[in-house]
Design a protein around this motif. Structure first.
Motif, mmCIF file in Angstrom:
data_model
loop_
_atom_site.group_PDB
_atom_site.id
_atom_site.type_symbol
_atom_site.label_atom_id
_atom_site.label_comp_id
_atom_site.label_asym_id
_atom_site.label_seq_id
_atom_site.Cartn_x
_atom_site.Cartn_y
_atom_site.Cartn_z
ATOM 1 N N ALA A 31 0.871 -1.182 0.000
ATOM 2 C CA ALA A 31 0.000 0.000 0.000
ATOM 3 C C ALA A 31 0.901 1.223 0.000
ATOM 4 O O ALA A 31 1.910 1.263 0.707
ATOM 5 N N ASP A 32 0.556 2.203 -0.791
ATOM 6 C CA ASP A 32 1.385 3.414 -0.927
ATOM 7 C C ASP A 32 2.828 3.078 -1.283
ATOM 8 O O ASP A 32 3.770 3.672 -0.762
ATOM 9 N N LYS A 33 2.994 2.076 -2.130
ATOM 10 C CA LYS A 33 4.319 1.643 -2.607
ATOM 11 C C LYS A 33 5.236 1.161 -1.481
ATOM 12 O O LYS A 33 6.451 1.153 -1.619
ATOM 13 N N LYS A 34 4.651 0.749 -0.365
ATOM 14 C CA LYS A 34 5.413 0.179 0.751
ATOM 15 C C LYS A 34 4.857 -1.209 1.051
ATOM 16 O O LYS A 34 3.679 -1.480 0.829
ATOM 17 N N THR A 35 5.722 -2.069 1.564
ATOM 18 C CA THR A 35 5.292 -3.428 1.894
ATOM 19 C C THR A 35 4.945 -3.522 3.380
ATOM 20 O O THR A 35 5.518 -2.813 4.215
ATOM 21 N N TYR A 36 4.022 -4.422 3.681
ATOM 22 C CA TYR A 36 3.555 -4.610 5.053
ATOM 23 C C TYR A 36 3.504 -6.092 5.393
ATOM 24 O O TYR A 36 2.994 -6.898 4.616
ATOM 25 N N SER A 37 4.035 -6.416 6.552
ATOM 26 C CA SER A 37 3.998 -7.785 7.057
ATOM 27 C C SER A 37 2.650 -8.014 7.751
ATOM 28 O O SER A 37 1.862 -7.073 7.949
ATOM 29 N N TRP A 38 2.423 -9.250 8.154
ATOM 30 C CA TRP A 38 1.231 -9.551 8.941
ATOM 31 C C TRP A 38 1.177 -8.657 10.170
ATOM 32 O O TRP A 38 0.136 -8.100 10.499
ATOM 33 N N ASN A 39 2.325 -8.545 10.865
ATOM 34 C CA ASN A 39 2.350 -7.766 12.110
ATOM 35 C C ASN A 39 2.080 -6.287 11.883
ATOM 36 O O ASN A 39 1.290 -5.682 12.618
ATOM 37 N N GLU A 44 -2.116 -1.635 11.918
ATOM 38 C CA GLU A 44 -2.902 -0.641 11.182
ATOM 39 C C GLU A 44 -4.382 -1.018 11.115
ATOM 40 O O GLU A 44 -5.258 -0.163 11.282
ATOM 41 N N VAL A 45 -4.672 -2.282 10.885
ATOM 42 C CA VAL A 45 -6.062 -2.735 10.792
ATOM 43 C C VAL A 45 -6.747 -2.603 12.153
ATOM 44 O O VAL A 45 -7.882 -2.125 12.236
ATOM 45 N N LEU A 46 -6.068 -2.992 13.209
ATOM 46 C CA LEU A 46 -6.638 -2.902 14.551
ATOM 47 C C LEU A 46 -6.906 -1.448 14.940
ATOM 48 O O LEU A 46 -7.914 -1.152 15.595
ATOM 49 N N ALA A 47 -6.048 -0.533 14.504
ATOM 50 C CA ALA A 47 -6.213 0.887 14.808
ATOM 51 C C ALA A 47 -7.289 1.546 13.942
ATOM 52 O O ALA A 47 -7.642 2.703 14.166
ATOM 53 N N LYS A 48 -7.798 0.820 12.973
ATOM 54 C CA LYS A 48 -8.807 1.337 12.038
ATOM 55 C C LYS A 48 -8.310 2.597 11.338
ATOM 56 O O LYS A 48 -9.055 3.538 11.091
ATOM 57 N N SER A 49 -7.033 2.589 10.985
ATOM 58 C CA SER A 49 -6.429 3.736 10.314
ATOM 59 C C SER A 49 -6.746 3.709 8.818
ATOM 60 O O SER A 49 -7.086 2.650 8.267
ATOM 61 N N PRO A 50 -6.626 4.846 8.153
ATOM 62 C CA PRO A 50 -6.809 4.858 6.691
ATOM 63 C C PRO A 50 -5.824 3.914 5.993
ATOM 64 O O PRO A 50 -6.186 3.268 5.010
ATOM 65 N N LEU A 51 -4.611 3.823 6.502
ATOM 66 C CA LEU A 51 -3.635 2.892 5.938
ATOM 67 C C LEU A 51 -4.110 1.450 6.116
ATOM 68 O O LEU A 51 -3.971 0.624 5.219
ATOM 69 N N GLY A 52 -4.693 1.150 7.250
ATOM 70 C CA GLY A 52 -5.254 -0.180 7.484
ATOM 71 C C GLY A 52 -6.333 -0.511 6.473
ATOM 72 O O GLY A 52 -6.397 -1.636 5.960
ATOM 73 N N ASP A 53 -7.165 0.481 6.146
ATOM 74 C CA ASP A 53 -8.206 0.279 5.141
ATOM 75 C C ASP A 53 -7.580 0.011 3.766
ATOM 76 O O ASP A 53 -8.055 -0.840 3.018
ATOM 77 N N GLN A 54 -6.503 0.725 3.438
ATOM 78 C CA GLN A 54 -5.808 0.500 2.167
ATOM 79 C C GLN A 54 -5.217 -0.902 2.115
ATOM 80 O O GLN A 54 -5.275 -1.566 1.076
ATOM 81 N N ILE A 55 -4.651 -1.347 3.225
ATOM 82 C CA ILE A 55 -4.088 -2.696 3.294
ATOM 83 C C ILE A 55 -5.187 -3.728 3.072
ATOM 84 O O ILE A 55 -5.017 -4.684 2.312
ATOM 85 N N LEU A 56 -6.337 -3.538 3.716
ATOM 86 C CA LEU A 56 -7.458 -4.464 3.538
ATOM 87 C C LEU A 56 -7.918 -4.494 2.084
ATOM 88 O O LEU A 56 -8.207 -5.562 1.541
ATOM 89 N N GLN A 57 -7.966 -3.333 1.441
ATOM 90 C CA GLN A 57 -8.368 -3.280 0.041
ATOM 91 C C GLN A 57 -7.343 -3.983 -0.843
ATOM 92 O O GLN A 57 -7.713 -4.692 -1.788
#
Length: 67
Positions: A31-39, A44-57
């Motif tokens: 997301a946003d040209k950056k990689t994200y691990s499960w952790n 981000e998903v738990l915090a309900k952040s906009p980045l978390g939403d992008q990761i989910l998408q």
């Protein structure tokens, strides 16, 4: 989309719980040209952040969640 994102969030948290500890540092999303691990995605998903939403998408586009 609010209800949909909550369903995706719940699905992600359920999947995260079943991922072995050793695999949680593996990259699962971009997301946003950056990689994200499960952790990092979990934080981000738990915090309900906009980045978390992008990761989910991103994970949805990869077919992680059944619709």
């Amino acid at each position: 989309m609010g209800d949909d994102i909550e369903v995706l969030r719940a699905s992600f948290l359920k999947a995260y719980a079943s991922v072995p500890q050793k695999l949680r540092e593996d990259v699962i999303a971009v997301a946003d040209k950056k990689t994200y691990s499960w952790n990092s995605a979990y934080v981000e998903v738990l915090a309900k952040s906009p980045l978390g939403d992008q990761i989910l998408q991103s994970l949805t586009k990869l077919g992680m969640f059944k619709q």
